[in-house]
Write a protein that holds these residues in place. Structure first.
Motif, short mmCIF file in Angstrom:
data_model
loop_
_atom_site.label_atom_id
_atom_site.label_comp_id
_atom_site.label_asym_id
_atom_site.label_seq_id
_atom_site.Cartn_x
_atom_site.Cartn_y
_atom_site.Cartn_z
N ARG A 117 106.10 121.09 62.22
CA ARG A 117 105.90 120.12 63.14
C ARG A 117 104.53 119.30 62.71
N LEU A 118 103.49 119.76 62.21
CA LEU A 118 102.28 119.20 62.04
C LEU A 118 102.77 118.14 60.50
N THR A 119 103.53 118.86 59.77
CA THR A 119 103.68 118.17 58.59
C THR A 119 104.61 116.90 58.81
N ARG A 120 105.51 116.95 59.61
CA ARG A 120 106.42 115.73 60.22
C ARG A 120 105.59 114.81 60.95
N GLN A 121 104.92 115.41 62.06
CA GLN A 121 104.19 114.38 62.93
C GLN A 121 102.90 114.04 62.78
N ILE A 154 97.74 114.81 44.58
CA ILE A 154 96.70 113.89 45.21
C ILE A 154 95.79 114.46 45.93
N SER A 155 96.46 115.17 47.13
CA SER A 155 95.54 115.75 48.24
C SER A 155 96.47 116.96 48.80
N SER A 156 95.68 117.73 49.26
CA SER A 156 96.33 119.01 49.98
C SER A 156 95.80 119.21 51.19
N PHE A 157 96.47 120.01 52.22
CA PHE A 157 96.13 120.34 53.41
C PHE A 157 96.23 121.68 53.78
N LEU A 158 95.38 122.08 54.70
CA LEU A 158 95.72 123.50 55.50
C LEU A 158 95.95 123.33 56.96
N ILE A 212 105.79 115.38 50.10
CA ILE A 212 105.17 116.35 50.47
C ILE A 212 105.64 117.79 50.41
N PHE A 213 104.91 118.69 49.57
CA PHE A 213 105.35 119.90 49.10
C PHE A 213 104.77 120.67 50.51
N ALA A 214 105.54 121.07 51.26
CA ALA A 214 105.20 121.87 52.50
C ALA A 214 105.46 123.17 52.31
N ILE A 215 104.51 124.19 51.98
CA ILE A 215 104.74 125.46 51.84
C ILE A 215 104.21 126.48 52.80
N ASP A 216 104.86 127.55 53.00
CA ASP A 216 104.66 128.91 53.72
C ASP A 216 105.11 129.90 53.31
N ALA A 217 104.24 131.18 53.37
CA ALA A 217 104.68 132.36 52.99
C ALA A 217 105.78 133.19 53.61
N VAL A 218 106.08 132.65 54.89
CA VAL A 218 107.05 133.32 55.92
C VAL A 218 108.31 132.45 55.50
N GLY A 231 100.65 126.40 54.37
CA GLY A 231 100.72 126.98 55.44
C GLY A 231 101.27 125.92 56.85
N CYS A 232 102.46 125.49 56.32
CA CYS A 232 103.00 124.43 57.05
C CYS A 232 103.68 124.82 58.34
#
Length: 90
Positions: free
Chosen positions: A21-25, A80-84, A37-43, A16-17
């Motif tokens: 902005r949050l991914t990078r900062q 290793i980890s994942s974020f929402l 980082i695999f940054a994914i979003d459905a949109v 849900g990246c």
């Protein structure tokens, strides 16, 4: 604040990246031993914005639906980890 797990290179999934902005900062600085980082979003429009506004050589922005099990099978054993990201906004 660092969430790194030691000296081992880490691969992170940011679910849900949005526009990135949050991914990078936020997420990127928390992992000094980051491999990717695999940054994914459905949109798709959010991923296009992220690629344009927050590019980084260690971030791969991907259009994907978090609810599809094939997504996890693709990266199984590599994460290793994942974020929402949406849960990190306070």
């Amino acid at each position: 604040m660092g969430w790194s797990s030691g000296d081992k290179e880490e691969t992170i999934m940011d679910v849900g990246c949005g526009p990135g902005r949050l991914t990078r900062q936020f997420i990127l600085p928390c992992f000094p031993n980051l491999k990717e980082i695999f940054a994914i979003d459905a949109v798709p429009e959010m991923i296009e914005l992220a690629k344009k506004l927050h590019p980084h050589p260690k971030v791969e922005y991907i259009v994907a639906n978090f609810e599809e099990s094939s997504l996890f099978n693709q990266w199984k054993g590599n994460l290793i980890s994942s974020f929402l990201s949406n849960a990190l906004i306070v």
